[in-house]
Design a protein around this motif. Structure first.
Motif, short mmCIF file in Angstrom:
data_model
loop_
_atom_site.label_atom_id
_atom_site.label_comp_id
_atom_site.label_asym_id
_atom_site.label_seq_id
_atom_site.Cartn_x
_atom_site.Cartn_y
_atom_site.Cartn_z
N VAL A 49 0.85 -1.20 0.00
CA VAL A 49 0.00 0.00 0.00
C VAL A 49 0.88 1.25 0.00
O VAL A 49 0.62 2.21 -0.74
N GLY A 50 1.92 1.24 0.81
CA GLY A 50 2.85 2.38 0.85
C GLY A 50 3.52 2.61 -0.49
O GLY A 50 3.68 3.75 -0.94
N LEU A 51 3.91 1.53 -1.15
CA LEU A 51 4.53 1.67 -2.47
C LEU A 51 3.56 2.27 -3.48
O LEU A 51 3.93 3.14 -4.27
N ALA A 52 2.32 1.81 -3.45
CA ALA A 52 1.32 2.37 -4.36
C ALA A 52 1.08 3.85 -4.07
O ALA A 52 0.97 4.66 -4.99
N GLY A 53 1.03 4.21 -2.80
CA GLY A 53 0.82 5.61 -2.42
C GLY A 53 2.00 6.50 -2.72
O GLY A 53 1.86 7.72 -2.81
N ALA A 54 3.18 5.92 -2.89
CA ALA A 54 4.38 6.71 -3.19
C ALA A 54 4.31 7.34 -4.58
O ALA A 54 4.91 8.37 -4.82
N VAL A 55 3.56 6.71 -5.48
CA VAL A 55 3.50 7.21 -6.86
C VAL A 55 2.85 8.60 -6.92
O VAL A 55 3.48 9.55 -7.41
N PRO A 56 1.61 8.78 -6.44
CA PRO A 56 1.06 10.14 -6.49
C PRO A 56 1.82 11.13 -5.62
O PRO A 56 1.92 12.32 -5.95
N SER A 57 2.39 10.65 -4.53
CA SER A 57 3.19 11.53 -3.67
C SER A 57 4.40 12.06 -4.42
O SER A 57 4.72 13.25 -4.34
N ALA A 58 5.08 11.18 -5.14
CA ALA A 58 6.26 11.60 -5.90
C ALA A 58 5.88 12.55 -7.03
O ALA A 58 6.56 13.56 -7.25
N LEU A 59 4.82 12.25 -7.74
CA LEU A 59 4.40 13.14 -8.83
C LEU A 59 4.08 14.54 -8.32
O LEU A 59 4.52 15.54 -8.90
N ALA A 60 3.33 14.62 -7.24
CA ALA A 60 3.01 15.92 -6.67
C ALA A 60 4.26 16.61 -6.14
O ALA A 60 4.42 17.83 -6.27
N GLY A 61 5.16 15.83 -5.54
CA GLY A 61 6.40 16.40 -5.04
C GLY A 61 7.28 16.96 -6.14
O GLY A 61 7.83 18.06 -6.02
N TRP A 62 7.42 16.22 -7.24
CA TRP A 62 8.23 16.73 -8.36
C TRP A 62 7.61 17.99 -8.94
O TRP A 62 8.32 18.94 -9.31
N HIS A 63 6.29 18.01 -9.04
CA HIS A 63 5.60 19.20 -9.54
C HIS A 63 5.95 20.42 -8.69
O HIS A 63 6.32 21.47 -9.22
N ASP A 64 5.85 20.28 -7.38
CA ASP A 64 6.16 21.39 -6.48
C ASP A 64 7.64 21.76 -6.53
O ASP A 64 8.01 22.94 -6.50
N TRP A 65 8.49 20.75 -6.61
CA TRP A 65 9.94 20.95 -6.62
C TRP A 65 10.37 21.85 -7.77
O TRP A 65 11.23 22.70 -7.61
N ALA A 66 9.76 21.67 -8.93
CA ALA A 66 10.16 22.44 -10.11
C ALA A 66 9.91 23.93 -9.96
O ALA A 66 10.49 24.73 -10.68
N ALA A 67 9.06 24.32 -9.03
CA ALA A 67 8.76 25.74 -8.81
C ALA A 67 9.61 26.38 -7.72
O ALA A 67 9.48 27.58 -7.45
N LEU A 68 10.48 25.61 -7.08
CA LEU A 68 11.29 26.12 -5.97
C LEU A 68 12.47 26.95 -6.48
O LEU A 68 12.88 26.84 -7.64
N SER A 69 13.06 27.72 -5.58
CA SER A 69 14.29 28.46 -5.90
C SER A 69 15.44 27.45 -6.05
O SER A 69 15.33 26.30 -5.64
N ARG A 70 16.52 27.90 -6.62
CA ARG A 70 17.67 27.01 -6.85
C ARG A 70 18.17 26.38 -5.54
O ARG A 70 18.34 25.16 -5.48
N PRO A 71 18.41 27.14 -4.45
CA PRO A 71 18.86 26.49 -3.22
C PRO A 71 17.84 25.48 -2.68
O PRO A 71 18.20 24.43 -2.18
N GLN A 72 16.56 25.81 -2.80
CA GLN A 72 15.52 24.88 -2.35
C GLN A 72 15.51 23.62 -3.21
O GLN A 72 15.30 22.52 -2.70
N ARG A 73 15.72 23.78 -4.52
CA ARG A 73 15.75 22.60 -5.41
C ARG A 73 16.90 21.68 -5.05
O ARG A 73 16.80 20.46 -5.18
#
Length: 184
Positions: free
Chosen positions: A83-107
């Motif tokens: 279940v945790g592995l399945a839930g990691a997929v949407p978590s990672a997608l949302a995380g990468w989406h947010d990550w791309a909008a961060l400042s360079r040090p935050q990235r």
């Protein structure tokens, strides 16, 4: 070196940009517009989606760790690993989406956050394979290692949320000077 100093060093390590910059361009191309952006941004929810959906994998893995302590409940722990592995997929997608909008040090910090979480997913995947392959003891050990990797990822994610983005911190005012000194 303390953890706060470590995150400060990560934020200032320009070597991480060699991976982060091209990766950011790809993530923005794939997840930064259209239906993916509409869902993954969390605007429809009123706040970023990643912090909300990360509870599924982390909760499943923590619960699985508790159930692994009892031989009678290890089948349920194996289920929660999946279940945790399945839930990691949407978590990672949302995380990468947010990550791309961060400042360079935050990235930079976010890249290590993602790497730690990717290691956790790999360890939990290996754990599930070992559990199903007749090596439950190995599976339990890999789950412990995965939980440790996820803990490092959680620390870095929390750092980004509370210090890196300069959101209101739960720390008392006396702690803010130290937190600001190492914040991204």
């Amino acid at each position: 070196m303390g953890l706060s100093a470590w995150t400060g060093k990560l934020a200032g390590d320009a070597r991480l940009d060699r991976v982060a910059d091209p990766l950011r361009a790809r993530v923005r191309r794939v997840l930064g517009s259209g239906p993916a952006d509409a869902v993954l941004s969390g605007r429809w929810l009123g706040h970023p989606l990643h912090p909300a959906v990360i509870h599924l994998p982390v909760g499943a893995w923590l619960s699985g760790a508790v159930l692994d302590l009892s031989p009678r409940h290890r089948a349920a722990a194996t289920l929660l690993t999946g279940v945790g592995l399945a839930g990691a997929v949407p978590s990672a997608l949302a995380g990468w989406h947010d990550w791309a909008a961060l400042s360079r040090p935050q990235r930079r910090v976010g890249l290590v956050h993602a790497g730690s979480n990717l290691l956790a997913v790999a360890l939990y995947g290996a754990s599930l394979a070992a559990r199903r392959g007749g090596a439950p003891g190995v599976g339990r050990g890999l789950s412990v290692a995965g939980l440790c990797a996820a803990g490092v990822g959680a620390y870095l994610g929390g750092h980004l949320s509370y210090h890196g983005r300069h959101l209101t911190s739960p720390h008392p005012a006396s702690d803010r000077a130290d937190a600001d000194a190492v914040s991204i």
